[in-house]
Design a protein around this motif. Structure first.
Motif, PDB file in Angstrom:
ATOM      1  N   SER A 338      -1.236  12.687   0.479  1.00 63.35           N
ATOM      2  CA  SER A 338      -0.920  11.952  -0.745  1.00 63.35           C
ATOM      3  C   SER A 338      -0.978  10.443  -0.522  1.00 63.35           C
ATOM      4  N   VAL A 339      -0.393   9.983   0.594  1.00 60.63           N
ATOM      5  CA  VAL A 339      -0.443   8.551   0.910  1.00 60.63           C
ATOM      6  C   VAL A 339      -1.893   8.121   1.153  1.00 60.63           C
ATOM      7  N   ALA A 340      -2.651   8.960   1.841  1.00 62.72           N
ATOM      8  CA  ALA A 340      -4.061   8.646   2.090  1.00 62.72           C
ATOM      9  C   ALA A 340      -4.836   8.525   0.785  1.00 62.72           C
ATOM     10  N   GLN A 341      -4.540   9.407  -0.163  1.00 62.19           N
ATOM     11  CA  GLN A 341      -5.203   9.341  -1.463  1.00 62.19           C
ATOM     12  C   GLN A 341      -4.848   8.048  -2.187  1.00 62.19           C
ATOM     13  N   THR A 342      -3.587   7.633  -2.092  1.00 66.31           N
ATOM     14  CA  THR A 342      -3.162   6.358  -2.698  1.00 66.31           C
ATOM     15  C   THR A 342      -3.919   5.192  -2.087  1.00 66.31           C
ATOM     16  N   ILE A 343      -4.099   5.223  -0.784  1.00 60.24           N
ATOM     17  CA  ILE A 343      -4.850   4.159  -0.112  1.00 60.24           C
ATOM     18  C   ILE A 343      -6.268   4.077  -0.662  1.00 60.24           C
ATOM     19  N   LEU A 344      -6.916   5.205  -0.758  1.00 59.42           N
ATOM     20  CA  LEU A 344      -8.303   5.207  -1.233  1.00 59.42           C
ATOM     21  C   LEU A 344      -8.401   4.759  -2.688  1.00 59.42           C
ATOM     22  N   GLU A 345      -7.482   5.215  -3.522  1.00 64.35           N
ATOM     23  CA  GLU A 345      -7.525   4.833  -4.936  1.00 64.35           C
ATOM     24  C   GLU A 345      -7.379   3.332  -5.102  1.00 64.35           C
ATOM     25  N   HIS A 346      -6.474   2.735  -4.365  1.00 66.71           N
ATOM     26  CA  HIS A 346      -6.287   1.283  -4.497  1.00 66.71           C
ATOM     27  C   HIS A 346      -7.472   0.510  -3.932  1.00 66.71           C
ATOM     28  N   LEU A 347      -8.012   0.950  -2.830  1.00 68.21           N
ATOM     29  CA  LEU A 347      -9.183   0.265  -2.276  1.00 68.21           C
ATOM     30  C   LEU A 347     -10.365   0.349  -3.235  1.00 68.21           C
ATOM     31  N   ARG A 348     -10.519   1.476  -3.907  1.00 67.83           N
ATOM     32  CA  ARG A 348     -11.609   1.611  -4.876  1.00 67.83           C
ATOM     33  C   ARG A 348     -11.391   0.756  -6.117  1.00 67.83           C
ATOM     34  N   SER A 349     -10.150   0.451  -6.433  1.00 63.47           N
ATOM     35  CA  SER A 349      -9.852  -0.309  -7.658  1.00 63.47           C
ATOM     36  C   SER A 349     -10.025  -1.807  -7.479  1.00 63.47           C
ATOM     37  N   SER A 350     -10.194  -2.259  -6.247  1.00 65.49           N
ATOM     38  CA  SER A 350     -10.257  -3.692  -5.973  1.00 65.49           C
ATOM     39  C   SER A 350     -11.623  -4.267  -6.305  1.00 65.49           C
ATOM     40  N   THR A 351     -11.616  -5.520  -6.760  1.00 70.24           N
ATOM     41  CA  THR A 351     -12.864  -6.243  -7.001  1.00 70.24           C
ATOM     42  C   THR A 351     -13.257  -7.121  -5.820  1.00 70.24           C
ATOM     43  N   ALA A 352     -12.414  -7.159  -4.783  1.00 73.02           N
ATOM     44  CA  ALA A 352     -12.704  -7.995  -3.618  1.00 73.02           C
ATOM     45  C   ALA A 352     -13.880  -7.423  -2.836  1.00 73.02           C
ATOM     46  N   ALA A 353     -14.748  -8.292  -2.366  1.00 69.49           N
ATOM     47  CA  ALA A 353     -15.887  -7.835  -1.579  1.00 69.49           C
ATOM     48  C   ALA A 353     -15.428  -7.159  -0.288  1.00 69.49           C
ATOM     49  N   MET A 354     -14.337  -7.661   0.276  1.00 71.41           N
ATOM     50  CA  MET A 354     -13.775  -7.049   1.469  1.00 71.41           C
ATOM     51  C   MET A 354     -12.275  -6.878   1.272  1.00 71.41           C
ATOM     52  N   ARG A 355     -11.799  -5.668   1.487  1.00 76.67           N
ATOM     53  CA  ARG A 355     -10.374  -5.362   1.400  1.00 76.67           C
ATOM     54  C   ARG A 355     -10.075  -4.283   2.421  1.00 76.67           C
ATOM     55  N   VAL A 356      -8.806  -4.175   2.832  1.00 74.13           N
ATOM     56  CA  VAL A 356      -8.501  -3.277   3.935  1.00 74.13           C
ATOM     57  C   VAL A 356      -7.058  -2.816   3.862  1.00 74.13           C
ATOM     58  N   HIS A 394     -12.451 -18.465  -7.012  1.00 76.10           N
ATOM     59  CA  HIS A 394     -11.843 -18.348  -8.335  1.00 76.10           C
ATOM     60  C   HIS A 394     -10.980 -17.101  -8.532  1.00 76.10           C
ATOM     61  N   ASP A 395     -10.795 -16.271  -7.514  1.00 75.87           N
ATOM     62  CA  ASP A 395     -10.092 -15.013  -7.770  1.00 75.87           C
ATOM     63  C   ASP A 395      -8.867 -14.790  -6.887  1.00 75.87           C
ATOM     64  N   ARG A 396      -8.299 -15.849  -6.359  1.00 75.05           N
ATOM     65  CA  ARG A 396      -7.138 -15.661  -5.491  1.00 75.05           C
ATOM     66  C   ARG A 396      -5.980 -15.007  -6.246  1.00 75.05           C
ATOM     67  N   VAL A 397      -5.694 -15.461  -7.440  1.00 77.79           N
ATOM     68  CA  VAL A 397      -4.567 -14.906  -8.197  1.00 77.79           C
ATOM     69  C   VAL A 397      -4.769 -13.415  -8.432  1.00 77.79           C
ATOM     70  N   GLU A 398      -5.982 -13.037  -8.776  1.00 74.83           N
ATOM     71  CA  GLU A 398      -6.286 -11.627  -9.001  1.00 74.83           C
ATOM     72  C   GLU A 398      -6.075 -10.802  -7.738  1.00 74.83           C
ATOM     73  N   GLN A 399      -6.523 -11.313  -6.598  1.00 78.01           N
ATOM     74  CA  GLN A 399      -6.390 -10.555  -5.357  1.00 78.01           C
ATOM     75  C   GLN A 399      -4.939 -10.503  -4.879  1.00 78.01           C
ATOM     76  N   GLU A 400      -4.186 -11.564  -5.125  1.00 82.66           N
ATOM     77  CA  GLU A 400      -2.763 -11.533  -4.784  1.00 82.66           C
ATOM     78  C   GLU A 400      -2.037 -10.448  -5.575  1.00 82.66           C
ATOM     79  N   ALA A 401      -2.353 -10.332  -6.852  1.00 82.08           N
ATOM     80  CA  ALA A 401      -1.728  -9.298  -7.681  1.00 82.08           C
ATOM     81  C   ALA A 401      -2.107  -7.904  -7.188  1.00 82.08           C
ATOM     82  N   TRP A 402      -3.356  -7.737  -6.787  1.00 83.09           N
ATOM     83  CA  TRP A 402      -3.797  -6.433  -6.281  1.00 83.09           C
ATOM     84  C   TRP A 402      -3.069  -6.076  -4.991  1.00 83.09           C
TER      85      TRP A 402
END
Length: 465
Positions: A338-356, A394-402
């Motif tokens: 379940s936690v692994a699924q949450t990780i994948l869902e959030h990573l897929r929802s990001s607009t950042a070119a690189m996220r981890v 231009h997207d720091r605020v967006e990535q901070e919220a994510w």
């Protein structure tokens, strides 16, 4: 001391006369007019465009004491830099004094006694290569360019954490210049309160100029990178196998988009993968057996795990790399499907070119040290997590919220945080790094050694609590 260790208003004007300062220090003094000022003021993390009034590249402990005296007399903010990797930008100052230790790189290795005295300007990679020539090592982190000063003072979680504990668990003594300009030798018997505090309490109590480390026999390891497809089963399975593995095994598991590296097939570029960096610090055949279940979780995309010398885990790093990222660190108790699924869902929802989402299984030697033995109090924490997103102009605020949302979704019962991964996140997050009586003990040590809070450009522990 060779040179006068006094800076009064009559000797140094408020504008900081660079020629006067140069005559007072053994090391380099760099001012805004110098050709290499731009390079000298640059830190590892991007996003910090700070312009210090002066940068002092200390040559020795006397220079450190003189810089502290200069800060006291002028009232200017003092930033202390070892490797310059502070995620909060504490490695520099706008209009203040930067005490840069990078030129202090002396290393005295006692091979027979398995100890080393190391100056604080050394990087983890430099130290590891030098000690590795003798088949010996002290555990630091996962990045060779990190200064040993910052990582040690915050704890130190790396490739040997389960086998040999945190970096501070191998710290035998240190030399510290206090706010009064005194050079103290600290260990379990001399100034034990200060020795306790610098093992996890950060740079709040003085400037450590030298560390005495215990060296461990770590010659050939089984380690390297294993790249697997990111599925809930692979992520949860990897963490389960890492927890069940012998203590000789430590891993740093990054769930992230596959970067366009030449050894990764183009079809996987940008696809979510499990990039695991690992080390088995023990018998090679036992290491192969311990890693076999990880390889069998899925068909590897890349398998670079092999027998190697330990220093090979710190490859050369890209020159001029200054990432701009926002992150959040925490401890959690479990990573199930379940936690692994949450990780994948959030990573897929990001607009950042690189996220981890980075996962580190703890335990082993680290957990056997009593929580009250050092200022790092998270000995029972099971898994350390760091979530991060890289941002553009231009997207720091967006990535901070994510990042905040992602961290909230992963939060479990462990409310602690690792101080070395904190950014500018407020007082409560600093308090979370030092739970319970640890905070009160640190405040008492701060009040004794730095009552005016000269060393405040850090994850600060104020003397008034």
């Amino acid at each position: 001391m060779d040179k006068e260790n006094q800076f009064t208003s009559s000797a140094i004007n408020p504008a900081l006369s660079i020629p006067q300062l140069r005559s007072a220090f053994d090391g380099r003094v760099i001012g805004p007019e110098d050709a290499d000022y731009g390079q000298a003021r640059t830190v590892f993390m991007g996003g910090f465009d700070l312009r210090p009034a002066v940068i002092i590249r200390a040559a020795n402990a006397d220079d450190v004491a003189r810089t502290i005296s200069l800060a006291q007399e002028t009232g200017l903010e003092l930033a202390v830099r070892s490797g310059g990797h502070s995620a909060a930008g504490h490695s520099s100052s706008d209009g203040g004094i930067v005490l840069d230790l990078r030129d202090m790189k002396a290393l005295d290795i006692d091979v027979a006694g398995r100890t080393a005295w190391a100056e604080a300007g050394l990087t983890a990679g430099e130290y590891t290569v030098a000690t590795g020539a003798h088949g010996l090592a002290t555990g630091f982190g996962d990045t060779g360019s990190v200064g040993i000063g910052g990582i040690t003072l915050g704890g130190g979680v790396g490739y040997l954490v389960r086998k040999h504990g945190l970096t501070i668990d191998s710290l035998l003594a240190a030399e510290v210049v206090t706010a009064e300009g005194k050079l103290l030798h600290v260990d379990e018997e001399k100034h034990p309160d200060l020795f306790w505090a610098i093992r996890g309490g950060g740079g709040n109590f003085g400037v450590v100029t030298r560390f005495k480390f215990r060296l461990h026999v770590v010659d050939t390891i089984v380690g390297g990178m294993l790249l697997l497809p990111a599925t809930p089963e692979v992520i949860a399975g990897f963490i389960a196998e890492a927890e069940a593995a012998p203590e000789e095994f430590s891993a740093i598991v990054n769930v992230m988009p596959a970067p366009p590296m030449p050894f990764v097939s183009a079809e996987y570029h940008g696809q979510l993968v499990v990039m695991a960096l690992m080390a088995y610090a023990g018998d090679a055949e036992a290491g192969e057996r311990a890693i076999a279940p990880l390889r069998s979780l899925a068909t590897p995309i890349v398998d670079m795990v092999r027998r190697m010398r330990y220093p090979e885990l710190y490859p050369p790093e890209e020159e001029g790399y200054h990432p701009t990222a926002v992150s959040r660190t925490m401890f959690i108790d479990t990573v199930d499907r379940s936690v692994a699924q949450t990780i994948l869902e959030h990573l897929r929802s990001s607009t950042a070119a690189m996220r981890v989402a980075q996962l580190r299984v703890l335990g082993g030697a680290m957990a056997r040290v009593p929580a009250e033995a050092t200022a790092f109090a998270h000995r029972d924490s099971r898994i350390m997590v760091n979530v991060a997103a890289f941002y553009g102009p231009h997207d720091r605020v967006e990535q901070e919220a994510w990042v905040r949302g992602f961290a909230a979704a992963l939060r479990q019962g462990d409310g602690g945080v690792y101080v070395n991964f904190l950014g500018n996140e407020g007082v409560e997050r600093v308090r979370a790094a030092y739970p319970g009586s640890t905070w009160e003990r640190l405040v008492a040590v701060k009040r004794r050694y730095d009552p005016a809070n000269l060393f405040r450009l850090n994850q600060n522990i104020p003397p008034e609590g």
